[in-house]
Design an enzyme around this catalytic site. Structure first.
Site, PDB file in Angstrom:
ATOM      1  N   ASP A 111     -13.927  -6.465   3.123  1.00 29.37           N
ATOM      2  CA  ASP A 111     -13.573  -7.519   4.065  1.00 29.37           C
ATOM      3  C   ASP A 111     -13.804  -7.109   5.522  1.00 29.37           C
ATOM      4  OD1 ASP A 111     -11.431  -5.802   4.064  1.00 29.37           O
ATOM      5  OD2 ASP A 111      -9.904  -7.332   3.723  1.00 29.37           O
ATOM      6  N   ARG A 112     -13.984  -5.801   5.779  1.00 33.26           N
ATOM      7  CA  ARG A 112     -14.266  -5.376   7.155  1.00 33.26           C
ATOM      8  C   ARG A 112     -15.736  -5.043   7.339  1.00 33.26           C
ATOM      9  NH1 ARG A 112      -9.569  -1.675   9.715  1.00 33.26           N
ATOM     10  NH2 ARG A 112      -7.796  -2.899   9.017  1.00 33.26           N
ATOM     11  N   ASP A 138     -12.826  -2.629   0.242  1.00 34.00           N
ATOM     12  CA  ASP A 138     -12.813  -3.884  -0.507  1.00 34.00           C
ATOM     13  C   ASP A 138     -13.722  -4.949   0.112  1.00 34.00           C
ATOM     14  OD1 ASP A 138     -11.109  -4.001   1.702  1.00 34.00           O
ATOM     15  OD2 ASP A 138      -9.967  -5.645   0.844  1.00 34.00           O
ATOM     16  N   SER A 145      -7.713  -1.310   0.715  1.00 31.49           N
ATOM     17  CA  SER A 145      -8.651  -1.646   1.780  1.00 31.49           C
ATOM     18  C   SER A 145      -9.443  -0.438   2.283  1.00 31.49           C
ATOM     19  CB  SER A 145      -7.906  -2.332   2.919  1.00 31.49           C
ATOM     20  OG  SER A 145      -8.807  -2.846   3.848  1.00 31.49           O
ATOM     21  N   HIS A 146      -9.263  -0.109   3.550  1.00 30.87           N
ATOM     22  CA  HIS A 146     -10.047   0.963   4.167  1.00 30.87           C
ATOM     23  C   HIS A 146      -9.335   2.310   4.090  1.00 30.87           C
ATOM     24  CE1 HIS A 146      -7.289  -1.036   6.804  1.00 30.87           C
ATOM     25  NE2 HIS A 146      -7.111   0.133   7.371  1.00 30.87           N
ATOM     26  N   LYS A 160     -11.047 -12.403   5.257  1.00 30.27           N
ATOM     27  CA  LYS A 160     -12.132 -11.962   6.136  1.00 30.27           C
ATOM     28  C   LYS A 160     -13.266 -11.437   5.254  1.00 30.27           C
ATOM     29  CE  LYS A 160      -9.610  -7.724   7.053  1.00 30.27           C
ATOM     30  NZ  LYS A 160      -8.474  -7.353   7.865  1.00 30.27           N
ATOM     31  N   ASP A 178     -15.951  -1.861   4.451  1.00 34.39           N
ATOM     32  CA  ASP A 178     -14.831  -1.014   4.021  1.00 34.39           C
ATOM     33  C   ASP A 178     -14.659  -1.041   2.501  1.00 34.39           C
ATOM     34  OD1 ASP A 178     -13.738  -3.544   3.711  1.00 34.39           O
ATOM     35  OD2 ASP A 178     -11.722  -2.893   4.247  1.00 34.39           O
ATOM     36  N   ARG A 190       0.845  -1.190   0.000  1.00 35.18           N
ATOM     37  CA  ARG A 190       0.000   0.000   0.000  1.00 35.18           C
ATOM     38  C   ARG A 190       0.870   1.226   0.000  1.00 35.18           C
ATOM     39  NH1 ARG A 190      -4.413  -1.172   4.637  1.00 35.18           N
ATOM     40  NH2 ARG A 190      -4.846  -3.231   3.792  1.00 35.18           N
ATOM     41  N   GLU A 212      -9.649  -7.311  16.215  1.00 33.46           N
ATOM     42  CA  GLU A 212     -10.239  -6.119  16.824  1.00 33.46           C
ATOM     43  C   GLU A 212     -10.496  -5.031  15.787  1.00 33.46           C
ATOM     44  OE1 GLU A 212      -8.146  -3.279  16.658  1.00 33.46           O
ATOM     45  OE2 GLU A 212      -6.648  -4.597  15.764  1.00 33.46           O
TER      46      GLU A 212
HETATM   47  C1  G1P Z   1      -4.426  -3.432  10.303  1.00 34.39           C
HETATM   48  C2  G1P Z   1      -5.179  -4.114  11.413  1.00 34.39           C
HETATM   49  C3  G1P Z   1      -5.098  -5.623  11.248  1.00 34.39           C
HETATM   50  C4  G1P Z   1      -5.586  -6.016   9.857  1.00 34.39           C
HETATM   51  C5  G1P Z   1      -4.839  -5.226   8.811  1.00 34.39           C
HETATM   52  C6  G1P Z   1      -5.356  -5.498   7.405  1.00 34.39           C
HETATM   53  O1  G1P Z   1      -3.063  -3.790  10.346  1.00 34.39           O
HETATM   54  O2  G1P Z   1      -4.698  -3.734  12.672  1.00 34.39           O
HETATM   55  O3  G1P Z   1      -5.872  -6.247  12.229  1.00 34.39           O
HETATM   56  O4  G1P Z   1      -5.392  -7.379   9.626  1.00 34.39           O
HETATM   57  O5  G1P Z   1      -4.950  -3.835   9.065  1.00 34.39           O
HETATM   58  O6  G1P Z   1      -6.695  -5.155   7.252  1.00 34.39           O
HETATM   59  P1  G1P Z   1      -1.922  -2.870  11.007  1.00 34.39           P
HETATM   60  O7  G1P Z   1      -2.005  -1.512  10.364  1.00 34.39           O
HETATM   61  O8  G1P Z   1      -2.263  -2.789  12.463  1.00 34.39           O
HETATM   62  O9  G1P Z   1      -0.632  -3.603  10.725  1.00 34.39           O
HETATM   63 ZN    ZN Z   2     -10.333  -4.236   3.641  1.00 31.36          ZN
END
Ligand code: G1P
Ligand code: ZN
Length: 540
Positions: free
Chosen positions: A281-282, A279, A113-114, A376, A277, A22, A364
């Site tokens: 998955d959340r 894509d 993603s988000h 997910k 979110d 990313r 979480e």
């Molecule tokens: C974050 C979330 C983690 C999730 C990931 C991808 O990662 O904390 O639980 O799996 O995004 O969606 P982090 O930025 O904490 O490494």
């Molecule tokens: Zn996502």
């Protein structure tokens, strides 16, 4: 033939994080940046000639160009068939499902993603392998190594492939099938869940709002919730995927979906609300004036999922990531289910899911899923809640209250310190590493450290070791803090602190219940000294 080797130079920053690569959109738009990553993927894996690749993403800014680049490089490398969602749309879980459905060798997902989208937002690319799961560390490390050494990429010189209409096209020997992104996924959800029961719930007047945040789940949700399940037209909001998400930040949590939280506080709030979110998955779920913590949501799923026929007698075990609260542990213990604690990142659940050690897992960070796909799955989690409510005839609030009555409540909050200079973050973590062994017994504010450890993980199936996955400090009064650096940011470094406290008092304000452990942590970590601040940039 139209296939040529095009010279290129490596970029030094093509290093994969928690979930793919990313970066800022502008970084991805540099000359050959995407070409290099995609070719490096093909250089890092084997045995894909003539086989099927699934391609899609969340449609964010930059996707239309990137889709064509992937198609031409894949064709030039000898991929036999590319299945791509119409307009390039595929949610992450739908793409994962298509991999196994079509016996594909891999999937490429264009998403950050988000993270916000648009020209000034982020772009990203993720790779799923044959089993439908995110590429493990061993593979992403190999891709990064290939990217460091890249000298040329293979290119199929052809006009762009039209992705706006369903149908089959040809690029050289490679077949490109443009498919309806929703159809197969929606059919699968009907195999898993009792749609009749959920339909009945909606028909009884149960009101529901789903916010797709102008991201990829819009078309899925419209079809599933409104057309198949009969939730009234308009229940699905912000349903048209937009390149910049219409200015929304498609991260389903109380900060970025504040409008939904506000809506649920109004007197005429619906019975249930949810969001997803970029894509897909959340997820976030809300009851009337009631926020459901994702760790509690995992506990609810652990408690009730096997009431859904698809999971009946098939709930093998549960896993949660280390920073997720232990709410699900209490349920698993009561139900005599094995519970696993993995490092952060969905990929660590893969081997457990595949080998039937678990059939449910969650984080979480608003992620949950089961062994139905290896990623997910936000809509799956929302459908699971709806199905559980249809079976139990209980409101979200009632379900959660019942859980707390049995096991007590784990108050929980995550503090993010975003965009810290890397050296400051590293110094803080190094200082903690050097002091961690001496912390037990020490007093910070009103709390005494009971135990302090670095979290190292050995995969129970593959024996792969993941070291230094964060710190866990347990203090008196059943309080705990977990400390780690984020692996998904696109600029700077993010320090994440996860606080929890297990309590028998059930209806307190989380900020008050957690105040002492937050204060103690600030002095344990010497936040001011190392990063110059002791207030987080976001709390979520
Ligand atoms: C974050 C979330 C983690 C999730 C990931 C991808 O990662 O904390 O639980 O799996 O995004 O969606 P982090 O930025 O904490 O490494
Ligand atoms: Zn996502």
């Amino acid at each position: 033939m139209n296939i040529t080797a095009v010279k290129t130079k490596p970029y030094s920053d093509q290093i994969f994080g928690t979930s793919g690569l990313r970066r800022r959109t502008s970084v991805f738009m540099q000359k050959n940046y995407i070409h290099n990553v995609v070719q490096s993927f093909f250089n890092a894996i084997q045995g894909f000639e003539g086989k099927t690749l699934i391609l899609g993403g969340d449609g964010r800014y930059g996707s239309s160009k990137a889709l064509q680049i992937v198609i031409k490089i894949a064709a030039a490398n000898g991929v036999g068939r590319i299945i791509v969602g119409k307009k390039g749309w595929l949610s992450t879980p739908a793409l994962s499902h298509l991999i196994t459905l079509n016996d594909a060798f891999a999937g490429i997902i264009l998403t950050a993603s988000h993270n916000p989208g648009g020209k000034d937002g982020d772009f990203g690319i993720k790779f799923d392998l044959k089993n439908g799961a995110g590429a493990p560390l061993s593979v992403t490390n190999r891709i990064s190594q290939c990217a460091k050494a890249i000298t040329h990429y293979w290119w199929f010189d052809a006009p762009d492939v039209e992705l706006g209409n369903i149908g089959t096209k040809q690029i050289g020997k490679t077949q490109v099938e443009v498919i309806d992104p929703v159809e197969d996924y929606a059919a699968y959800m009907q195999e898993i869940f009792d749609f009749k029961a959920i339909k009945k719930l909606f028909a009884s007047g149960f009101s529901f709002v789903f916010d797709a945040m102008n991201a990829v789940t819009g078309p899925y949700a419209k079809y599933i919730f409104e057309e198949l399940l009969g939730s009234p037209a308009g229940s699905v909001r912000n349903a048209e995927p937009k390149v910049d998400f219409g200015g929304l930040h498609p991260e389903p949590n109380p900060v970025y979906a504040a409008h939904l939280v506000k809506m649920m506080k109004a007197p005429n709030a619906p019975d249930f609300a949810a969001a997803s979110d970029g894509d897909g998955d959340r997820y976030m779920v809300l009851g009337k004036n009631f926020f459901i913590d994702p760790s509690d949501s995992l506990a609810i799923l652990t408690e009730h999922l096997d009431k859904i026929p698809f999971y009946h007698k098939r709930l093998y075990g549960v896993a949660r990531s280390m920073p997720t609260s232990e709410a699900a542990d209490f349920v698993a213990k009561r139900k005599k289910l094995p519970i696993y604690k993995t490092p952060t990142g969905w990929k660590f659940f893969g081997s457990l899911l595949e080998n039937k050690k678990i059939s449910l897992c969650g984080e979480e960070s608003f992620g949950a899923g089961s062994n139905h796909v290896m990623e997910k799955d936000g809509l799956w989690a929302i459908l699971a809640w709806l199905n559980i409510m249809a079976i139990t005839h209980k409101s979200p609030q009632k379900l959660v209250q019942e859980l707390w009555d049995k096991d007590g409540r784990v108050y929980y909050v995550r503090h993010n310190y975003e965009d810290i200079p890397l050296d400051q973050a590293q110094n803080l973590m190094r200082a903690l590493a050097s002091r961690i062994a001496s912390l037990p017994g020490q007093k910070f504010g009103s709390l005494i450290v009971k135990s302090a450890e670095v979290f190292n993980y050995t995969d129970p199936v593959t024996s792969e070791v993941a070291e230094n996955q964060g710190y866990i400090i347990t203090l008196s009064n059943k309080t705990r803090v977990m400390i780690r650096l984020s692996g998904t940011g696109s600029v700077g470094t993010t320090l994440r602190l996860y606080f929890s406290r297990h309590e028998r008092k059930l209806n307190e304000a989380p900020a008050e219940v957690l105040a002492t452990v937050i204060l103690a942590t600030s002095s344990i970590l010497q936040l001011e000294k190392y990063i110059g601040v002791n207030t987080p940039t976001t709390i979520v």
